[in-house]
Design an enzyme around this catalytic site. Structure first.
Site, PDB file in Angstrom:
ATOM      1  N   ASP A  21       5.114  -3.017  11.068  1.00 53.92           N
ATOM      2  CA  ASP A  21       3.885  -2.705  11.747  1.00 53.92           C
ATOM      3  C   ASP A  21       3.675  -2.733  12.492  1.00 53.92           C
ATOM      4  O   ASP A  21       2.832  -2.445  13.620  1.00 53.92           O
ATOM      5  CB  ASP A  21       3.069  -3.497  10.806  1.00 53.92           C
ATOM      6  CG  ASP A  21       3.723  -5.591  11.045  1.00 53.92           C
ATOM      7  OD1 ASP A  21       3.979  -5.286  11.484  1.00 53.92           O
ATOM      8  OD2 ASP A  21       2.607  -5.693  11.022  1.00 53.92           O
ATOM      9  N   SER A  78       7.574  -4.848   7.058  1.00 52.47           N
ATOM     10  CA  SER A  78       7.219  -5.465   8.060  1.00 52.47           C
ATOM     11  C   SER A  78       8.120  -7.082   8.518  1.00 52.47           C
ATOM     12  O   SER A  78       7.499  -8.006   8.530  1.00 52.47           O
ATOM     13  CB  SER A  78       5.530  -6.064   8.207  1.00 52.47           C
ATOM     14  OG  SER A  78       4.936  -4.797   8.091  1.00 52.47           O
ATOM     15  N   ARG A 134       0.845  -1.308  -0.232  1.00 52.38           N
ATOM     16  CA  ARG A 134       0.361   0.135  -0.087  1.00 52.38           C
ATOM     17  C   ARG A 134       0.708   1.135  -0.091  1.00 52.38           C
ATOM     18  O   ARG A 134       1.982   1.570   0.488  1.00 52.38           O
ATOM     19  CB  ARG A 134      -1.260  -0.221   1.527  1.00 52.38           C
ATOM     20  CG  ARG A 134      -2.219  -0.708   1.177  1.00 52.38           C
ATOM     21  CD  ARG A 134      -2.649  -0.398   2.377  1.00 52.38           C
ATOM     22  NE  ARG A 134      -2.090  -0.598   3.448  1.00 52.38           N
ATOM     23  CZ  ARG A 134      -2.945   0.332   4.473  1.00 52.38           C
ATOM     24  NH1 ARG A 134      -3.848   0.775   4.781  1.00 52.38           N
ATOM     25  NH2 ARG A 134      -1.909   0.404   5.790  1.00 52.38           N
TER      26      ARG A 134
END
Length: 919
Positions: free
Chosen positions: A659, A605, A541
């Site tokens: 994350d 992440s 994203r």
């Protein structure tokens, strides 16, 4: 609509005035509409009988039988059965063969049931049964064997388990004293015990069975679609497989259970009074149990002959038959029996039979009398078939609705003298049932010795289920972690946290305790526009985040999602980062901000060792990524290089973010007490704010820094090998990184479905699932996604829907399979939540000791699909933390987009702290 029944007595069929004859017969002829109404009434009675609050006043008792499964063909062994309920007592030996042909062998011996036994006291009755069984076992040379026994007891009993039943009331002319309201199995065991003390018989009573249930089980052995049993003979009854969730009389809502309707009592509360004729009322008054078993008295063979006698008697008295001469036979109760009615209705010889029977009764009929009497018999037996069909239609409709099917194929197992010996009864019943329930394709299967073979099969199924239960419990036992084991996991996690923080042990620690250089949480003064990138799974994203401070404090986000193809995930590092920059370029173009040099937070992440907030060296890939030339490299540098290669825009990369840290920061923006972040999704991880003085691998003792524990690698040194199962080892060996991330492989969404699949394969090989057939779909790695666990374990999901999910996966399951799959999913996800809770308890206890307080109040920011979407994971995790860290009051706060919004907030906090430092 037209009446269902034979033609009226007009024309050549009889010379009696039709109006006069119809006066006697019209009420017994029932139209389609009336029968559908009877079916609706019976459905209402079924619902009443199944309800805990309404059952006490229900006429139709809907008794749970505790028979939870139909035969599946794997039953085998030698069984005994005894059968009490008819004019004779029977003992049976049944051999069930596991030869793939669903075959069995029955040997029986019949014993009389003298009046002194059926009308005597309970001790005498059960001693007589034990004597007969002992004789039978001696005859068959079985006295040296220990054999399981099924007890067919064809009277209404309330059961609380399969091998226990309290007699509600005697029927069928049995009137034994001292048995009603007692457990008949205990009485039989006492009688058998006397024999065991004095001879060599050794019998284990495993099941109490109603003959109707036995009929269904016998036919179910031959046809697995059979889920209804029907008796229509001396007495009448029906049973069927009901969904457990509808049986409020029994605990639990999983699976199905056979319900013995005891439908003979339908109408005892007046429900059928409008359909009962004067003849029905007279018959009832003259019976042994007036006002009871009214439906049975309208349809069973025990009463139909008597009903015919009462009709003929009145017609004769009114001069319509036998020249008005009433013989002794017509005045004698029970003189006309069902065998007479059947003989008089035979197609070709019916009239001659009628003349012969009536002459034997000293009635001396004319030919017209014979035709009229034959017609009366036809109408009486036709009404019986019609009423039986209506009640059966209600059961079939309920089954179809339970399954949520528009059309259903099913089989009705059927037994009873009326059905078997009456020349036209079966055909009439089939025809009417098919007309009343056109949405059901019904096969009627005649039972062979339902009360004997059926009792043995119930016993065989009970033994199979008990053996399966033991094997299933053995397979799932390692997943049941007792409190002592969880405390041990908590303490080992705590020790690993300390190893990761200390300079001399950090190098060989499995829990790496990586410093993030995030040294503060949001204070509300953050503002501006920020870009965030989020890489951590199969999607990537790009976000634009606008943060406002002051009284109108808010965060606005705009984002776009891009897929990362497998060939990019497992290609070269350069290809991966070029793909990321291509996605950023598309987003900037889309938002019209390509010229602005915005501060950027990069949520990455994967385990990184950071030397500063904007430098992150990849320790190792997880979650299926295998891009080459990345491990050991600074991912921020690789991103900057890719931006330079493209040469279209420039960005200010302020922070590389995990994350988990983003999750903590997002919740910290709402709650300043949030100092722990937890991810429980595809992967799992925890971060928390640690005192600088405890972080030996970073210079400085003042303030705090967020530590990214990377706890997924907990256990990679073998410290939790004793709780890893063979299924965990199989999943690990088949993964992209064998021997690594062992704790994550036991607790995260990416692996739970695969653990379930390995267990299902093992259980199938043991013959406990899917008929022992390991399908091609089950062999496919990754077929069982964790989202299926969440769906299967949902409390709102009926087993029918579980079966549909399994069918979508190409797994053709029975109801019993679905129960086992749901239990396996529950065991795996519960263990994951408990292990995750034990790890988190170690972190909150460390925070409490850091602060030096007796009781800690702290908030944990949580994200991840497993935590958010699984129906029980979050509750079990929270309960475990409370159990293992009792001095900590932990609030769990769901994060909103920790990897996007969190990255922007970290960037904003870093900018704020940088500006403060400059000033």
């Amino acid at each position: 609509k037209r009446a269902i029944g034979p033609r009226s007595l007009h024309g050549s069929e009889c010379h009696l005035p039709s109006v006069q004859v119809d006066r006697y017969l019209y009420q017994l002829r029932l139209s389609d509409d009336v029968l559908l109404d009877v079916a609706a009434r019976f459905q209402a009675e079924m619902v009443k009988g199944l309800g805990r609050d309404t059952n006490p006043t229900a006429a139709v008792k809907m008794l749970p039988s505790f028979v939870r499964s139909l035969p599946d063909g794997s039953e085998k062994g030698d069984f005994l059965a005894v059968d009490l309920g008819g004019s004779q007592f029977r003992a049976h030996q049944v051999k069930v063969f596991d030869d793939g042909k669903q075959s069995s062998q029955l040997e029986s011996k019949f014993y009389p049931t003298p009046k002194e036994v059926t009308q005597g006291n309970g001790a005498e009755l059960f001693d007589y049964i034990a004597d007969c069984l002992s004789d039978f076992m001696e005859t068959k040379n079985l006295k040296q064997k220990k054999l399981p026994l099924g007890f067919t007891f064809s009277f209404p009993c309330r059961q609380t388990k399969l091998e226990e039943g309290v007699l509600l009331a005697w029927t069928k002319h049995f009137r034994v004293r001292g048995v009603q309201d007692t457990d008949v199995v205990s009485s039989l065991r006492r009688a058998l015990h006397k024999h065991q003390a004095s001879s060599d018989i050794d019998v284990d009573v495993l099941a109490l069975v109603n003959d109707t249930v036995g009929t269904m089980m016998t036919c179910g052995y031959d046809d697995q679609r059979c889920e209804v049993g029907l008796i229509i003979g001396t007495g009448t009854n029906a049973c069927y497989m009901e969904e457990m969730r509808h049986i409020s009389l029994v605990e639990g809502d999983e699976g199905r259970m056979c319900i013995n309707t005891e439908w003979g009592a339908f109408g005892d509360d007046g429900t059928l009074d409008d359909l009962r004729t004067e003849f029905d009322r007279e018959l009832d008054l003259g019976s042994l149990n007036p006002g009871k078993q009214l439906f049975e008295k309208m349809i069973s063979s025990l009463y139909l002959g008597e009903l015919v006698r009462l009709i003929l008697l009145k017609m004769t008295k009114e001069g319509l038959l036998f020249n008005g001469k009433v013989s002794t036979a017509l005045l004698t109760k029970g003189k006309i029996e069902m065998k007479h009615v059947s003989a008089m209705e035979k197609y070709k010889e019916g009239l001659s039979n009628t003349k012969e029977i009536l002459t034997e009764l000293n009635l001396f009929p004319s030919e017209e009398d014979c035709v009229a009497v034959q017609h009366v018999c036809t109408i009486v037996s036709f009404r019986s078939a019609n009423l039986c069909a209506a009640a059966l239609a209600a059961i079939l409709t309920r089954l179809r609705e339970n399954k949520k099917l528009l059309r259903m194929r099913t089989t009705v197992g059927i037994d009873g003298g009326l059905y078997k010996t009456h020349p036209k009864y079966a055909k009439r019943l089939h025809k009417v049932v098919r007309r009343l329930v056109p949405t059901c394709d019904v096969r009627f299967l005649l039972s062979e010795s339902g009360s004997g073979r059926g009792a043995a099969l119930v016993t065989a199924v009970a033994r199979r289920l008990a053996a399966q239960r033991r094997r299933l419990d053995a397979a799932l036992a390692p997943f049941l972690l007792p409190p002592g084991v969880l405390l041990e996991v908590r303490d080992k996690m705590r020790a690993e946290l300390e190893y990761g923080l200390k300079r001399e042990t950090q190098g060989r620690a499995t829990v790496k305790m990586l410093p993030t250089y995030v040294c503060g949480t949001p204070d509300g003064t953050e503002k501006g526009k920020f870009l965030a990138l989020d890489l951590g799974g199969t999607n990537f994203r790009v976000l634009l985040v606008k943060i406002k401070s002051g009284r109108r404090r808010s965060v606005q986000m705009y984002n776009k999602i891009f897929a990362i193809p497998l060939e990019i995930m497992q290609g070269t590092g350069e290809e991966l980062f070029d793909h990321i920059v291509q996605c950023i370029a598309d987003f900037l173009e889309y938002m019209g901000i390509k010229g602005a040099r915005l501060p950027l937070g990069f949520t990455f992440s994967f385990p990184c060792r950071q030397a500063s907030i904007d430098k992150g060296t990849l320790v190792g890939w997880t979650k299926g990524f295998k891009a080459t030339d990345c491990e050991g490299e600074d991912v921020v540098d690789m991103l900057r290089e890719a931006i330079r290669r493209r040469n279209e825009f420039d960005l200010d990369i302020v922070a590389v973010v995990n994350d988990t840290v983003g999750t903590m920061m997002t919740c910290g923006y709402e709650d300043p007490n949030c100092e722990i972040g937890l991810i429980a999704g595809t992967g799992t991880n925890v971060c928390y704010m640690e005192d600088m003085k405890n972080i030996e691998i970073v210079e400085g003792n003042e303030g705090k820094m967020c530590i990214n524990t990377e706890w997924g690698a907990f256990g990679d040194n073998g410290c939790i090998d004793h709780i890893r199962t063979k299924y965990d080892r199989e999943v690990d060996e088949g993964s992209l990184n064998p021997g690594k991330q062992r704790y994550e492989k036991m607790t995260s969404g990416m692996y739970l479905g695969e653990i379930v699949r390995q267990i299902l394969i093992d259980l199938t090989k043991q013959g406990l699932l899917f008929r022992g057939h390991v399908s091609e779909s089950l062999r496919k790695r990754g077929i069982f996604e964790t989202k299926f666990l969440s769906q299967i374990e949902s409390d709102r999901l009926a087993l029918l829907q579980v079966r549909r999910i399994l069918q979508q996966l190409g797994l053709d399951s029975t109801c019993e399979d679905s129960i086992i799959v749901k239990e396996v999913c529950g065991a795996v996800s519960r263990r994951a939540a408990r292990l995750c809770g034990a790890g988190l308890a170690a972190v909150v206890e460390k925070k409490r000791e850091n602060r030096g307080v007796e009781r800690l109040q702290i908030t944990v920011g949580v994200d991840g699909t497993l935590y958010k979407l699984h129906p029980h994971f979050s509750r079990i995790l929270q309960e475990t933390v409370k159990e293992l860290a009792p001095q900590c009051d932990v609030t769990f706060m769901l994060s909103e987009d920790g990897s996007g919004k969190g990255a922007a907030l970290i960037t904003a906090v870093a900018k704020r702290l940088h500006n403060v430092g400059q000033k």
